[in-house]
Design a protein around this motif. Structure first.
Motif, PDB file in Angstrom:
ATOM      1  N   GLY A 155       3.923   8.470   1.989  1.00 15.51           N
ATOM      2  CA  GLY A 155       4.248   7.050   1.908  1.00 15.51           C
ATOM      3  C   GLY A 155       3.100   6.181   2.377  1.00 15.51           C
ATOM      4  N   ILE A 156       2.461   6.578   3.486  1.00 17.54           N
ATOM      5  CA  ILE A 156       1.296   5.838   3.988  1.00 17.54           C
ATOM      6  C   ILE A 156       0.200   5.803   2.922  1.00 17.54           C
ATOM      7  CG2 ILE A 156      -0.541   5.817   5.708  1.00 17.54           C
ATOM      8  CD1 ILE A 156       1.401   7.427   7.535  1.00 17.54           C
ATOM      9  N   ALA A 157      -0.092   6.981   2.362  1.00 20.77           N
ATOM     10  CA  ALA A 157      -1.166   7.088   1.378  1.00 20.77           C
ATOM     11  C   ALA A 157      -0.868   6.251   0.138  1.00 20.77           C
ATOM     12  CB  ALA A 157      -1.359   8.558   0.992  1.00 20.77           C
ATOM     13  N   THR A 158       0.367   6.311  -0.329  1.00 21.44           N
ATOM     14  CA  THR A 158       0.741   5.592  -1.546  1.00 21.44           C
ATOM     15  C   THR A 158       0.734   4.089  -1.337  1.00 21.44           C
ATOM     16  OG1 THR A 158       2.115   7.465  -2.252  1.00 21.44           O
ATOM     17  CG2 THR A 158       2.544   5.330  -3.286  1.00 21.44           C
ATOM     18  N   ALA A 159       1.340   3.636  -0.253  1.00 21.01           N
ATOM     19  CA  ALA A 159       1.394   2.196   0.011  1.00 21.01           C
ATOM     20  C   ALA A 159      -0.005   1.622   0.177  1.00 21.01           C
ATOM     21  CB  ALA A 159       2.233   1.927   1.263  1.00 21.01           C
ATOM     22  N   GLY A 160      -0.870   2.339   0.878  1.00 22.96           N
ATOM     23  CA  GLY A 160      -2.230   1.858   1.065  1.00 22.96           C
ATOM     24  C   GLY A 160      -3.003   1.802  -0.237  1.00 22.96           C
ATOM     25  N   ALA A 161      -2.836   2.835  -1.074  1.00 19.83           N
ATOM     26  CA  ALA A 161      -3.543   2.863  -2.356  1.00 19.83           C
ATOM     27  C   ALA A 161      -3.087   1.725  -3.257  1.00 19.83           C
ATOM     28  CB  ALA A 161      -3.317   4.203  -3.040  1.00 19.83           C
ATOM     29  N   LEU A 162      -1.789   1.446  -3.291  1.00 19.50           N
ATOM     30  CA  LEU A 162      -1.285   0.364  -4.135  1.00 19.50           C
ATOM     31  C   LEU A 162      -1.776  -0.993  -3.642  1.00 19.50           C
ATOM     32  CD1 LEU A 162       2.411   1.477  -4.772  1.00 19.50           C
ATOM     33  CD2 LEU A 162       0.401   1.843  -6.209  1.00 19.50           C
ATOM     34  N   ALA A 163      -1.817  -1.171  -2.321  1.00 21.53           N
ATOM     35  CA  ALA A 163      -2.289  -2.440  -1.785  1.00 21.53           C
ATOM     36  C   ALA A 163      -3.748  -2.674  -2.161  1.00 21.53           C
ATOM     37  CB  ALA A 163      -2.119  -2.460  -0.265  1.00 21.53           C
ATOM     38  N   ARG A 164      -4.554  -1.607  -2.081  1.00 21.19           N
ATOM     39  CA  ARG A 164      -5.984  -1.750  -2.390  1.00 21.19           C
ATOM     40  C   ARG A 164      -6.239  -1.919  -3.880  1.00 21.19           C
ATOM     41  NH1 ARG A 164      -6.151   2.457   1.355  1.00 21.19           N
ATOM     42  NH2 ARG A 164      -6.304   3.981  -0.336  1.00 21.19           N
ATOM     43  N   THR A 165      -5.568  -1.123  -4.686  1.00 15.85           N
ATOM     44  CA  THR A 165      -5.891  -1.070  -6.114  1.00 15.85           C
ATOM     45  C   THR A 165      -5.132  -2.097  -6.941  1.00 15.85           C
ATOM     46  OG1 THR A 165      -6.239   1.310  -5.807  1.00 15.85           O
ATOM     47  CG2 THR A 165      -6.133   0.514  -8.069  1.00 15.85           C
ATOM     48  N   ALA A 166      -3.875  -2.362  -6.588  1.00 13.64           N
ATOM     49  CA  ALA A 166      -3.066  -3.306  -7.359  1.00 13.64           C
ATOM     50  C   ALA A 166      -2.984  -4.671  -6.696  1.00 13.64           C
ATOM     51  CB  ALA A 166      -1.657  -2.748  -7.567  1.00 13.64           C
ATOM     52  N   GLY A 167      -3.449  -4.778  -5.448  1.00 16.47           N
ATOM     53  CA  GLY A 167      -3.445  -6.072  -4.788  1.00 16.47           C
ATOM     54  C   GLY A 167      -2.070  -6.598  -4.442  1.00 16.47           C
ATOM     55  N   VAL A 168      -1.131  -5.704  -4.132  1.00 11.20           N
ATOM     56  CA  VAL A 168       0.218  -6.129  -3.774  1.00 11.20           C
ATOM     57  C   VAL A 168       0.492  -5.788  -2.315  1.00 11.20           C
ATOM     58  CG1 VAL A 168       1.144  -5.916  -6.103  1.00 11.20           C
ATOM     59  CG2 VAL A 168       1.206  -3.943  -4.576  1.00 11.20           C
ATOM     60  N   ASP A 169       1.327  -6.596  -1.680  1.00 10.95           N
ATOM     61  CA  ASP A 169       1.769  -6.293  -0.326  1.00 10.95           C
ATOM     62  C   ASP A 169       2.834  -5.204  -0.408  1.00 10.95           C
ATOM     63  OD1 ASP A 169       0.125  -8.194   0.849  1.00 10.95           O
ATOM     64  OD2 ASP A 169       1.633  -9.781   0.668  1.00 10.95           O
ATOM     65  N   THR A 170       2.663  -4.167   0.380  1.00  5.63           N
ATOM     66  CA  THR A 170       3.596  -3.052   0.360  1.00  5.63           C
ATOM     67  C   THR A 170       4.153  -2.808   1.755  1.00  5.63           C
ATOM     68  OG1 THR A 170       1.769  -1.498   0.711  1.00  5.63           O
ATOM     69  CG2 THR A 170       2.470  -1.880  -1.565  1.00  5.63           C
ATOM     70  N   ALA A 171       5.297  -2.158   1.806  1.00  5.15           N
ATOM     71  CA  ALA A 171       5.902  -1.755   3.065  1.00  5.15           C
ATOM     72  C   ALA A 171       6.647  -0.451   2.821  1.00  5.15           C
ATOM     73  CB  ALA A 171       6.849  -2.838   3.592  1.00  5.15           C
ATOM     74  N   LEU A 172       7.001   0.216   3.904  1.00  5.98           N
ATOM     75  CA  LEU A 172       7.703   1.495   3.818  1.00  5.98           C
ATOM     76  C   LEU A 172       9.099   1.370   4.406  1.00  5.98           C
ATOM     77  CD1 LEU A 172       4.721   3.699   5.016  1.00  5.98           C
ATOM     78  CD2 LEU A 172       5.592   3.543   2.668  1.00  5.98           C
ATOM     79  N   LYS A 173      10.055   1.939   3.716  1.00  5.46           N
ATOM     80  CA  LYS A 173      11.423   2.031   4.232  1.00  5.46           C
ATOM     81  C   LYS A 173      11.680   3.493   4.577  1.00  5.46           C
ATOM     82  CE  LYS A 173      16.245   1.494   2.744  1.00  5.46           C
ATOM     83  NZ  LYS A 173      16.555   2.827   2.173  1.00  5.46           N
ATOM     84  N   TRP A 174      12.056   3.735   5.817  1.00  4.74           N
ATOM     85  CA  TRP A 174      12.262   5.112   6.260  1.00  4.74           C
ATOM     86  C   TRP A 174      13.386   5.744   5.444  1.00  4.74           C
ATOM     87  CZ3 TRP A 174      15.981   8.361   8.099  1.00  4.74           C
ATOM     88  CH2 TRP A 174      15.542   9.531   8.734  1.00  4.74           C
ATOM     89  N   PRO A 175      13.216   7.019   4.989  1.00  4.20           N
ATOM     90  CA  PRO A 175      12.029   7.830   5.218  1.00  4.20           C
ATOM     91  C   PRO A 175      11.032   7.867   4.063  1.00  4.20           C
ATOM     92  CG  PRO A 175      13.812   9.226   4.458  1.00  4.20           C
ATOM     93  CD  PRO A 175      14.351   7.815   4.496  1.00  4.20           C
ATOM     94  N   ASN A 176      11.435   7.445   2.852  1.00  2.59           N
ATOM     95  CA  ASN A 176      10.578   7.796   1.712  1.00  2.59           C
ATOM     96  C   ASN A 176      10.524   6.765   0.602  1.00  2.59           C
ATOM     97  OD1 ASN A 176      13.186   8.083   0.796  1.00  2.59           O
ATOM     98  ND2 ASN A 176      12.806   9.970  -0.333  1.00  2.59           N
ATOM     99  N   ASP A 177      10.736   5.504   0.908  1.00  2.88           N
ATOM    100  CA  ASP A 177      10.674   4.456  -0.116  1.00  2.88           C
ATOM    101  C   ASP A 177       9.443   3.577   0.087  1.00  2.88           C
ATOM    102  OD1 ASP A 177      13.029   5.350  -1.133  1.00  2.88           O
ATOM    103  OD2 ASP A 177      14.246   3.650  -0.458  1.00  2.88           O
ATOM    104  N   VAL A 178       8.855   3.149  -1.027  1.00  2.00           N
ATOM    105  CA  VAL A 178       7.773   2.173  -1.005  1.00  2.00           C
ATOM    106  C   VAL A 178       8.343   0.855  -1.528  1.00  2.00           C
ATOM    107  CG1 VAL A 178       5.459   1.580  -1.811  1.00  2.00           C
ATOM    108  CG2 VAL A 178       6.064   3.981  -1.403  1.00  2.00           C
ATOM    109  N   LEU A 179       8.175  -0.214  -0.753  1.00  2.00           N
ATOM    110  CA  LEU A 179       8.761  -1.500  -1.089  1.00  2.00           C
ATOM    111  C   LEU A 179       7.690  -2.534  -1.436  1.00  2.00           C
ATOM    112  CD1 LEU A 179      11.324  -1.866   1.869  1.00  2.00           C
ATOM    113  CD2 LEU A 179      11.692  -0.747  -0.341  1.00  2.00           C
TER     114      LEU A 179
END
Length: 303
Positions: free
Chosen positions: A113-137
């Motif tokens: 989740g950390i890896a995915t949210a960070g990659a999307l923020a960098r590459t797609a320019g969107v604000d992301t967050a994580l919902k425990w345990p396994n969702d990307v918001l």
């Protein structure tokens, strides 16, 4: 003979071009890389199911990546369906063989989740967050929307060696009318600066390789690898009043106050009693105390 549906053609939607397996291999399968093979299939039921079966037969080695342009029976937690139009998202699974204590393997979906949210923020320019345990918001029209989900499953390879199949599903270009449920979202609806799936997939896999490498180098220690610190920083569940729907039709209400050393969500009741939750569905009931009032309480999408 039944005529082929024109929408099945890879170039039937010019806004959703097909992925190039050859280009992805050139970019990702370099010497010393975590990734050892990469395959793109037009359609399958579930990349997790397929890769787990290959691993069990000895036909897939650790580092294998399986990508589908469309999943017809994609699965989230609790066997929930995950479906989307062809080439509208990223649906892929990777095979990992963590050489760290098995007791720490529960951090893998959180690490992903950390890896995915960070990659999307960098590459797609969107604000992301994580919902425990396994969702990307992401946020769409002021609401929390689920744009991605992660599923980790253990599988035994021939000889009994244990591996993990880690599946990631991301809604990239789904339009509002294509969303499967009202609580879902997509990168394009969140205002992404780019929705080309090739750089998005490369970014997510490279980010996953980096975080997985840190975690392995620290023998799976979530503190030494800074995985726990990063997850806590990006977790939208913490500080929120939540409802935990637990196995056995049980329910627990409380404030999410921490993620402990085992990756469990710690809830505090009104009486101050703290209880760790290691499995279950979490529903966000209201914003964290001190959160801006223009962010109304929303129930996060299910897996």
């Amino acid at each position: 003979m039944t005529p082929k549906d024109p929408s099945d053609h890879p170039w039937s939607d010019l806004e959703r071009p097909p992925l190039s397996a050859a280009a992805l291999r050139r970019a990702l399968l370099r010497p010393g890389s975590l990734w050892t093979s990469l395959e793109v299939v037009a359609s399958t039921g579930s990349t997790n199911t397929d890769l787990a079966a290959r691993a069990a037969r000895g036909e897939a080695a650790p580092g294998a990546v399986l990508v589908a342009e469309q999943q017809t029976a994609g699965r989230g937690r609790l066997e929930r369906a995950w479906t989307a139009p062809p080439r509208s998202g990223l649906f892929f699974s990777v095979l990992l063989a963590p050489d760290v204590p098995a007791a720490r393997w529960g951090w893998l979906p959180l690490l992903a989740g950390i890896a995915t949210a960070g990659a999307l923020a960098r590459t797609a320019g969107v604000d992301t967050a994580l919902k425990w345990p396994n969702d990307v918001l992401v946020r769409y029209r002021g609401e929390e929307r689920k744009v991605g989900g992660i599923l980790a499953e253990r599988v035994a390879r021939p000889g009994g060696a244990a591996c993990v199949v880690l599946g990631i599903g991301l809604n990239v270009s789904l339009r509002a009318e294509e969303l499967p449920v009202p609580t879902a979202g997509s990168l394009v609806l969140a205002g992404a600066s780019g929705t080309d799936r090739d750089p998005l997939l490369r970014s997510v896999l490279r980010s996953l390789e980096e975080w997985y490498g840190r975690w392995r180098a620290a023998d799976g220690d979530p503190e030494a690898s800074r995985v726990r610190e990063a997850y806590t920083a990006g977790c939208a569940t913490l500080g929120r009043r939540v409802r935990a729907l637990l196995p056995g039709d049980r329910e627990l209400l409380g404030e999410a106050v921490a993620v402990d050393g085992d990756g469990r969500l710690v809830l505090a009741s009104g009486e101050g009693v703290q209880q760790p939750v290691d499995a279950g569905d979490i529903v966000h009931l209201r914003p964290a105390s001190g959160t801006s009032p223009d962010r109304p309480p929303q129930e996060s999408p299910g897996e």
